[in-house]
Enzyme design. Structure first.
Site, PDB file in Angstrom:
ATOM      1  N   HIS A  32       5.336 -47.172   2.414  1.00 34.01           N
ATOM      2  CA  HIS A  32       4.335 -48.069   1.850  1.00 34.01           C
ATOM      3  C   HIS A  32       4.626 -49.530   2.170  1.00 34.01           C
ATOM      4  CE1 HIS A  32       2.178 -45.306  -1.218  1.00 34.01           C
ATOM      5  NE2 HIS A  32       2.566 -44.620  -0.144  1.00 34.01           N
ATOM      6  N   HIS A  59       5.227 -35.573   3.861  1.00 37.16           N
ATOM      7  CA  HIS A  59       4.930 -34.676   2.746  1.00 37.16           C
ATOM      8  C   HIS A  59       5.811 -33.431   2.743  1.00 37.16           C
ATOM      9  CE1 HIS A  59       0.646 -36.505   2.051  1.00 37.16           C
ATOM     10  NE2 HIS A  59       1.631 -37.377   1.912  1.00 37.16           N
TER      11      HIS A  59
END
Length: 713
Positions: A78, A241
């Site tokens: 992020h 993920h």
């Protein structure tokens, strides 16, 4: 309380982005050299310290599965993922994730805890290790600690200590709103994210609905704006993920407080206070979506891709009230471990954005190829992750540390090493004479050098004169560079280069990149001499010429300017006011308001305008470095009248006779209209201002010509 002048006078020109280029808000000494300090680190020791805190679960914020690695990966992702290719802004450099507004975005919920967990490492190494580098390095160490082999790591990102005021994050005034699409449904540039406060897209789907086709379209657009193709996009999502889980133990609207920017003072900068249960561990609420992607959330394996492709997934509302996906017959229910190590098991889930990869035929083809070839998946994720966390760092010269890969990748805009000796003072003088004696005018020499150097973007350190890519596609065909005239100029430069190099019996050679800059410098010196000033423009040789094979045409197309106020160029694609685009261009060149002002005035005096237009050339002696631009823009004997309804072109008329003296654009008139720019212009337009103007123009011109010379640092 001071007045917010931007709200009081919204049409006034905003200089915050340029002012931050002049301010020193860093508490460290101005002479501090971070690159030197970073290279004093024992990087292996730093990594060991990161790994130690990564598995030392803290009671105040327990690590999922006893391992902060997945949290650190999200933190690094992020931080870097705000980068967008359109203007090069965003990215991990600066460490902006710890500053508003990015620290308080909903997509960064609870990453404040990740940075607090890392504080002992930052505290130990102090100024030698920036937060910007530490955040990214922690993501790399996390991957390695869970069994993944990374491609490499480079340090060199310095911290900023104030928000980057140059970044347009979008028009919305509320988090998670999405009012950014135009009437045609297009995401306007330079935006990369589809929703305010999110890094990329809404994980529940467009507008919070589980729309797989719409989600895939949003993913492709958003990741594309980050310079990722379909394979890189799938690799990043699938690789990321593979680790960890999302948190939505209950509804965040009912239980979670405000972000750090809105948190009570006693929380000491920690946001998202959660009153559900224990407010942490199994009771954590972050996105409102709940569950892991697999049963092995702290180890690298193929389980994410296997789960996604081998099971059928159906949408449901999770315990946090958000859309998520579950297996059709519950095969993966109660299959994953609990975050606190208890005997209670968790359901495996998928996000809408995960299942969208399976639904989209192109993304699915990549997924299936990766499933059949795990080694290919590993390599693709390693390189895509490396690209993600380094994309805003610029050329390889800025990459520091023992883990920098030997291989230079095409997105790093590689340059060849010089296999010759650079020119010295004697050769510089000889080449200047040849350039000034050529058929190229002062304006042509200046425009060619400017076109080459002004592609630089300080946001991601791309572009610039080094490489002479102005002679390659796509730059040689850009409208702003006047392709036909540029081709003629390049032919002259190449002839001078060939004549010089072929005549040498030693190893001294001149690159076209150096020659183009030298031509601009020689023209500035000649123009100053014609105005009565003896100046020498600093010149440092050493630039080399890139090859077409070293130049990604599509990637460089992102550097094409829609406007260049310094050349008085405005394309039909420009969507903002010309004066705003001028300030934006100046910011990308790392200029201050005075530097922007002196450059425009000098370029006009030199006649270096798009298509040799007379607009803005307020002088009877174009090609001579005088302060006439400022003298005439400030002269109250004249008045300006628009010549069209769009009020972008104006005529300068004598107040008494009505006679038209000159034409100008908004790029020009802003220096008499805006109070700050007029104040600066008055310094240069005064009777004693010309000498200062010439000196400042030479300094600022030289600055632009070597903005990309990281090899000199």
């Amino acid at each position: 309380m001071s007045i917010d002048y931007k709200k009081l006078w919204p049409e006034a020109l905003d200089f915050e982005s340029l002012d931050q280029n002049a301010q020193h808000v860093d508490p460290k000494d101005e002479d501090f050299d971070y690159a030197e300090a970073f290279q004093e680190l024992d990087l292996e020791e730093v990594k060991q310290d990161i790994e130690s805190v990564m598995t030392d679960s803290q009671e105040w914020w327990p690590a999922d599965y006893g391992h902060y690695g997945p949290l650190f990966i999200r933190m690094a992702w992020h931080s870097a993922g705000t980068y967008r290719t359109t203007d090069g802004r965003g990215g991990a450099s600066g460490g902006y994730q710890r500053l508003p507004p990015v620290d308080s975005w909903p997509d960064n919920a609870n990453l404040d805890k990740a940075r607090r967990v890392l504080w002992p490492v930052k505290q130990k190494y102090g100024q030698n290790l920036s937060w910007a580098d530490l955040i990214v390095l922690a993501g790399n160490v996390a991957l390695e600690s869970m069994g993944f082999e990374t491609f490499g790591f480079a340090g060199g990102r310095e911290d900023d200590f104030a928000p980057d005021e140059s970044v347009d994050w979008g028009p919305e005034e509320e988090m998670e709103a999405s009012d950014r699409y135009d009437e045609a449904g297009e995401l306007p540039e330079p935006l990369g994210a589809t929703v305010m406060g999110l890094i990329y897209v809404n994980p529940e789907g467009p507008d919070g609905e589980p729309d797989l086709e719409g989600s895939a379209a949003n993913i492709r657009e958003s990741f594309g704006r980050m310079a990722m193709n379909d394979e890189e996009t799938v690799a990043l999502i699938a690789g990321g993920h593979t680790f960890g889980k999302v948190h939505g133990a209950d509804d965040p609207d009912e239980h979670v407080g405000g972000p750090p920017a809105d948190a009570p003072i006693d929380l000491q900068g920690l946001g998202w206070e959660n009153d559900f249960g224990e407010g942490k561990g199994p009771d954590t609420i972050t996105s409102g979506i709940e569950g892991p992607w697999n049963t092995t959330p702290t180890q690298w394996d193929m389980s994410y891709i296997d789960n996604l492709l081998d099971y059928e997934w159906w949408p449901e509302k999770g315990p946090g009230g958000a859309w998520q996906w579950t297996t059709e017959s519950g095969e993966l229910d109660a299959a994953a471990p609990s975050v606190d190590g208890s005997s209670e098991k968790e359901d495996v889930m998928m996000l809408t954005t995960d299942v969208a990869l399976k639904r989209d035929p192109d993304y699915r083809e990549v997924l299936e190829r990766f499933q059949e070839n795990p080694d290919e998946f590993q390599e693709a994720f390693a390189k895509a992750w490396y690209k993600l966390i380094h994309r805003d760092m610029g050329p390889p010269e800025r990459f520091l540390g023992p883990e920098v890969p030997e291989e230079t990748l095409i997105w790093q805009d590689p340059l060849p090493d010089a296999d010759y000796d650079s020119i010295g003072d004697e050769e510089v003088a000889e080449l200047k004479e040849a350039l000034l004696d050529s058929e190229l005018s002062v304006a042509q020499l200046v425009k060619t050098a400017w076109a080459s150097a002004s592609t630089y973007r300080d946001s991601d350190k791309r572009g610039g004169a080094n490489g002479a890519r102005i002679r390659l596609e796509p730059q040689r065909s850009w409208e702003v560079n006047e392709p036909a005239a540029l081709a003629d100029a390049l032919e002259t430069y190449e002839a001078i280069q060939e004549e010089f190099n072929s005549a040498r019996s030693d190893a001294v050679r001149v690159s076209l990149a150096d020659l183009i800059v030298l031509g601009g410098n020689a023209a500035v010196e000649q123009a100053a001499a014609d105005a009565g000033y003896d100046v020498t423009v600093p010149f440092e040789p050493g630039r080399t010429d890139a090859t077409p094979e070293q130049t990604d045409v599509e990637s460089f197309e992102a550097l094409k300017p829609k406007a260049d106020g310094f050349r008085n160029y405005l394309s039909d694609e420009a969507e903002r006011k010309p004066e705003e685009l001028l300030v934006d261009k100046a910011d990308l060149l790392n200029l201050t308001p005075p530097e922007m002002t002196v450059l425009v005035g000098g370029m006009r005096a030199l006649g270096a305008t798009y298509q040799d237009t007379d607009r803005g050339v307020f002088t009877d002696e174009p090609g001579t470095l005088t302060n006439d631009f400022f003298v005439n823009i400030l002269d109250m004997d004249y008045e300006w009248e628009p010549v069209s309804e769009d009020r972008e072109v104006f005529e300068l008329r004598d107040r008494e006779t009505g006679e038209v003296e000159w034409e100008g654009t908004r790029f020009d008139l802003i220096f008499g209209s805006d109070s700050r720019l007029r104040a600066i212009s008055e310094v240069y337009g005064a009777d004693d201002g010309e000498a200062e103007f010439v000196e400042d123009f030479v300094d600022t011109w030289s600055k632009v010509m070597k903005l990309d010379r990281f090899d000199l640092e």
